[in-house]
Design a protein around this motif. Structure first.
Motif, PDB file in Angstrom:
ATOM      1  N   UNK B  52      -7.466 -20.448  -9.443  1.00 13.74           N
ATOM      2  CA  UNK B  52      -8.437 -21.439  -9.904  1.00 13.74           C
ATOM      3  C   UNK B  52      -8.435 -22.724  -9.091  1.00 13.74           C
ATOM      4  N   UNK B  54      -6.096 -24.966  -9.013  1.00 14.20           N
ATOM      5  CA  UNK B  54      -5.398 -26.092  -9.650  1.00 14.20           C
ATOM      6  C   UNK B  54      -4.065 -26.363  -8.966  1.00 14.20           C
ATOM      7  N   UNK B  78     -15.585 -27.233  -7.622  1.00 13.35           N
ATOM      8  CA  UNK B  78     -16.126 -27.336  -8.981  1.00 13.35           C
ATOM      9  C   UNK B  78     -17.314 -26.383  -9.176  1.00 13.35           C
ATOM     10  N   UNK B  81     -15.846 -23.089  -9.748  1.00 11.80           N
ATOM     11  CA  UNK B  81     -15.231 -22.989 -11.080  1.00 11.80           C
ATOM     12  C   UNK B  81     -16.262 -22.773 -12.189  1.00 11.80           C
ATOM     13  N   UNK B  82     -17.479 -23.235 -11.940  1.00 17.56           N
ATOM     14  CA  UNK B  82     -18.524 -22.993 -12.954  1.00 17.56           C
ATOM     15  C   UNK B  82     -18.745 -21.495 -13.136  1.00 17.56           C
ATOM     16  N   UNK B  84     -16.247 -19.384 -12.912  1.00 21.77           N
ATOM     17  CA  UNK B  84     -14.986 -18.799 -13.386  1.00 21.77           C
ATOM     18  C   UNK B  84     -14.792 -19.196 -14.843  1.00 21.77           C
ATOM     19  N   UNK B  86     -11.795 -19.381 -17.899  1.00 17.32           N
ATOM     20  CA  UNK B  86     -10.348 -19.218 -18.050  1.00 17.32           C
ATOM     21  C   UNK B  86      -9.955 -19.408 -19.504  1.00 17.32           C
TER      22      UNK B  86
END
Lengths: 263, 271
Positions: B52, B54, B78, B81-82, B84, B86
């Protein structure tokens, strides 16, 4: 013996390095908070909500403390000045002490204990329960949404709270000096009016409270964000917020006073 | 295996002196459920955080949908990540928001849909996890299993291409566990997405997984279909699947011989 000494030196070096690294992290963090402040323009609601919880909810303790500090100041000033027949100057002593020192300093200390510790605990708990990580994974910057509004609310609230503290303190001083000790009401206000300067006293007091607000808010949000996400870590972070903030307020007060009022 | 969505090559990651991953390679397909299993403390959650973006690896690359996660600029990360989702072990629901607002959160953040539309979407997502009736509850009023289901609804709110589940079954009663197992399977089948389940619950995870990676001691010790794992003769795999107390993962934490500790070093200070 030599080994023991070396261990000590090594330990000292390690803790110095850790402190330096922490200070570095705090500065980098501050930069990212500044960058996150732009989000307030799009979402002013976040700031308003935090102004309520950081500022409005601290009001009660500020009002009560301000009233009593003003009353005590008036009483002490009266006892000190009455021997010299200068009791009419009670208001000058009360007002100047409150505006220049006690208003900003005590407000900041109370603010650190009430709002600062709450900010650290809230952000730290959000970290421990993975809420901050969750926001990151939802492509939402937690510094912009969680930290920046709280930081800005701290800076904005502090001068207002200090002003309220001083105002209520003057009122408390008036109650004691005029209503309790029987000094003349007109002399009380006119003496204060004659001696208090707008920029020199009121302005500098406001600048102090702004600086204290900045420092307390910075320490509080950083300690929360940087804490070890366990119950023990969170407890330590909250304690650190109050201790570091209090020491920073007192040390900065000395520096600012020397700069502002030094001849 | 279908087309690869996540490609991991030569991954190295350490925390201080402790090596978590040493030269890990993985290919995770675009559709289907991939299980990443292994004993506690082997860095399964860390792996999800690396995927991810992070955490940053010491070496190696992680590509998601053809993009090197750790070379992306923040804005692009980002954007990735939209797509993905979690599910955190704790659910990670925002405690000051209701169930409705939690599920609506990513939709409101990343789309400009009207509130009517948001409401309809949220209700549909909650319906998919069976919690439409809990729409007005606060996270503190939910059980652990319900909180994870709400978090699932939130994870699928933006119709992601993949969902990462971090220990979804830990601490659940058999009913909640069964519900979660079924939900992961049905959501994956309905949405035709990539699901990565990190878990050490062998039976539940194997029952829905299409492909399994077993990691231990910082490396992939075996991978293949669940049947391959059941038939494996690898000591690592057998110890993990059969739940043996001792084996390649030793029962005793690294320590000097007992007698040495008891007698030879009797004057030694502990800690």
């Amino acid at each position: 013996m030599v080994n023991h000494l070396l261990d000590r030196i090594q330990g000292l070096g390690r803790s110095t390095m850790n402190s330096a690294a922490r200070l570095g992290r705090a500065n980098v963090f501050l930069m990212s908070v500044f960058a996150g402040l732009s989000g307030m323009l799009v979402r002013p609601g976040l700031l308003i909500k935090q102004l309520f919880s950081v500022g409005v909810q601290t009001l009660i303790i500020i009002l009560v403390a301000g009233l009593f500090v003003g009353m005590v100041m008036a009483l002490q000033a009266y006892y000190a000045l009455v021997d010299f027949g200068a009791e009419d100057s009670v208001s000058v002593m009360v007002v100047l002490s409150l505006l220049r020192e006690l208003g900003p300093v005590i407000t900041a200390l109370l603010f650190a204990g009430r709002a600062g510790s709450a900010l650290t605990a809230e952000i730290g708990l959000m970290k421990a329960t993975e809420q901050l990580s969750g926001m990151e994974m939802m492509a939402v910057n937690p510094i912009e949404r969680v930290v920046a509004p709280r930081f800005l609310a701290g800076i904005v609230s502090m001068p207002m709270l200090a002003a309220i503290f001083s105002a209520v303190g003057v009122l408390g001083g008036y109650l004691v000096a005029v209503e309790l000790l029987g000094l003349d009401s007109g002399a009380f206000w006119s003496q204060a009016q004659a001696k208090v300067e707008l920029y020199e006293d009121l302005g500098n007091g406001m600048i102090k409270s702004l600086v204290f607000g900045f420092v307390v808010a910075w320490i509080a949000v950083f300690e929360g964000y940087d804490c070890i996400p366990t119950s023990e870590g969170l407890g330590q972070a909250t304690t650190r917020t109050v201790v570091y903030s209090s020491l920073a307020i007192l040390a900065l007060d000395f520096v600012l006073t020397a700069l502002m009022f030094g001849k | 295996m279908s087309e690869t969505l996540i490609k991991i090559r030569g991954l190295k990651f350490s925390r201080g002196d402790r090596v978590i991953f040493e030269n890990v390679d993985m290919d995770i397909p675009r559709t289907g459920i991939t299980a990443i299993m292994g004993p506690s403390g082997t860095g399964k959650t860390t792996l999800l955080k690396l995927i991810g973006g992070q955490l940053t690896p010491d070496a190696g690359i992680i590509e998601v949908d053809g993009q090197d996660v750790h070379k992306l600029r923040t804005r692009d990360l980002y954007a990735l990540r939209k797509r993905m989702g979690m599910l955190f072990q704790s659910g990670a629901l925002l405690t000051d928001l209701s169930v409705f607002d939690n599920v609506a959160y990513p939709i409101r953040e990343h789309t400009r849909l009207s509130e009517v539309m948001v409401r309809q979407l949220v209700l549909l997502k909650l319906n998919a996890v069976g919690l439409r009736g809990a729409v007005d509850l606060m996270p503190s009023e939910l059980s652990g299993g319900m909180a994870r289901r709400v978090a699932m609804a939130r994870a699928i709110a933006l119709d992601p291409m993949m969902i990462m589940y971090d220990e979804p079954f830990t601490g659940q009663d058999p009913i909640s566990m069964g519900v979660l197992v079924q939900l992961i399977k049905s959501l994956n089948d309905a949405l035709k997405i990539c699901s990565i389940v990190v878990s050490h619950d062998v039976f539940e995870t194997m029952s829905i997984a299409d492909y399994v990676y077993i990691i231990s001691a910082g490396t992939v010790v075996e991978h293949g279909s669940p049947e391959d794992m059941h038939n494996s003769q690898s000591e690592w795999t057998r110890q993990f699947i059969d739940g043996l107390a001792d084996g390649p993962v030793p029962f005793h934490f690294d320590a000097p011989p007992l007698l040495d500790d008891l007698f030879a070093a009797s004057g030694r200070r502990r800690g």
